[in-house]
Design an enzyme around this catalytic site. Structure first.
Site, PDB file in Angstrom:
ATOM      1  N   LYS A 109       2.890  -0.455  -0.135  1.00  0.00           N
ATOM      2  CA  LYS A 109       3.290   0.924   0.116  1.00  0.00           C
ATOM      3  C   LYS A 109       2.172   1.672   0.823  1.00  0.00           C
ATOM      4  O   LYS A 109       1.017   1.602   0.425  1.00  0.00           O
ATOM      5  CB  LYS A 109       3.641   1.638  -1.192  1.00  0.00           C
ATOM      6  CG  LYS A 109       3.990   3.123  -1.002  1.00  0.00           C
ATOM      7  CD  LYS A 109       4.428   3.787  -2.292  1.00  0.00           C
ATOM      8  CE  LYS A 109       4.591   5.283  -2.106  1.00  0.00           C
ATOM      9  NZ  LYS A 109       5.041   5.974  -3.351  1.00  0.00           N
ATOM     10  N   ASP A 112       3.595   4.973 -10.059  1.00  0.00           N
ATOM     11  CA  ASP A 112       2.503   4.757  -9.107  1.00  0.00           C
ATOM     12  C   ASP A 112       1.188   5.068  -9.824  1.00  0.00           C
ATOM     13  O   ASP A 112       0.849   6.229 -10.045  1.00  0.00           O
ATOM     14  CB  ASP A 112       2.662   5.669  -7.889  1.00  0.00           C
ATOM     15  CG  ASP A 112       3.794   5.222  -6.968  1.00  0.00           C
ATOM     16  OD1 ASP A 112       4.687   4.488  -7.439  1.00  0.00           O
ATOM     17  OD2 ASP A 112       3.791   5.621  -5.791  1.00  0.00           O
ATOM     18  N   LYS A 166      -0.576  -0.201  -3.216  1.00  0.00           N
ATOM     19  CA  LYS A 166      -0.416   1.037  -2.436  1.00  0.00           C
ATOM     20  C   LYS A 166      -1.772   1.511  -1.935  1.00  0.00           C
ATOM     21  O   LYS A 166      -2.787   1.368  -2.618  1.00  0.00           O
ATOM     22  CB  LYS A 166       0.249   2.091  -3.326  1.00  0.00           C
ATOM     23  CG  LYS A 166       0.439   3.469  -2.694  1.00  0.00           C
ATOM     24  CD  LYS A 166       1.132   4.397  -3.683  1.00  0.00           C
ATOM     25  CE  LYS A 166       1.122   5.835  -3.201  1.00  0.00           C
ATOM     26  NZ  LYS A 166       1.756   6.760  -4.185  1.00  0.00           N
TER      27      LYS A 166
END
Length: 218
Positions: A184, A94, A155
């Protein structure tokens, strides 16, 4: 929306990113995610090897963070972090974008940096925009750059900004990318309803640290 506890757990990236967590708390958190069968456990880079050892032979992925939480690292640093994390067993990364570059309209710079991290390893890359600092148009543009760069996910947040994921932001992100890119939600998800609203808005993964409390609401 209707979702079973088991289905919900498969969407969860159990987060262990608070910098003050002790080694035992991290071990306990990994064991909890393993017992539940979460999608992944997301933890700081120095805990990746530990997670890889504890989760070996399970379906729970090892996830870590790159350029976290500011995104203001050099591309070289982010690529090096990615390679190191992958070598230690991380399967998902991430990464935080250069937020200032996006806000300045330096789109090529943002896209090239994401591409460099995506191409550095075979790991799945989830790109954190840090929506709290962005306008709606910047969220849309950032999402488009994530897809153009070849990342697997876009995300919302690190969880370390003033605010986190919102339904409106998720809807913008989902609409800005094709079905090839997943979304996400993370940051500020404190209840089961928050999470269910995020899934309804298009999130396929949910990053939460209050997993036990949220699951108790089922």
């Amino acid at each position: 929306m209707t979702i079973t506890k088991e289905e919900f757990v498969k969407c969860v990236d159990h987060s262990l990113l608070k910098p003050f967590l002790t080694q035992q708390e991290v071990i306990d958190g990994i064991a909890y995610a393993r017992e539940l069968g979460c999608a992944s456990v997301c933890l700081s880079p120095h805990n990746v090897r530990l997670a890889q050892e504890m989760l070996a032979g399970t379906a729970v992925k090892v996830c870590t963070v790159i350029g976290f939480p500011s995104g203001a690292h050099t591309t070289f640093t982010k690529v090096t972090e990615a390679k190191d994390a992958y070598a230690n067993g991380a399967e998902e990364l991430d990464m935080v974008i250069n937020v200032g570059a996006l806000k300045a309209g330096e789109y090529q710079k943002v896209q090239q940096e994401i591409e460099a991290v995506v191409q550095a390893t075979p790991a799945i890359v989830k790109v954190i925009l840090e929506d709290a600092y962005l306008t709606k148009e910047e969220i849309k543009k950032g999402s488009e750059l994530v897809e153009a760069a070849g990342a697997a996910f876009v995300k919302t947040s690190t969880g370390f900004a003033p605010t986190g994921s919102t339904v409106e932001d998720l809807q913008i992100m989902r609409a800005a990318v094709s079905d090839k890119v997943k979304v996400k939600a993370a940051g500020g998800l404190n209840s089961l309803q928050d999470c269910l609203d995020s899934i309804a808005a298009g999130a396929e993964r949910i990053g939460i640290s209050k997993t036990k409390e949220i699951l108790s609401e089922f």
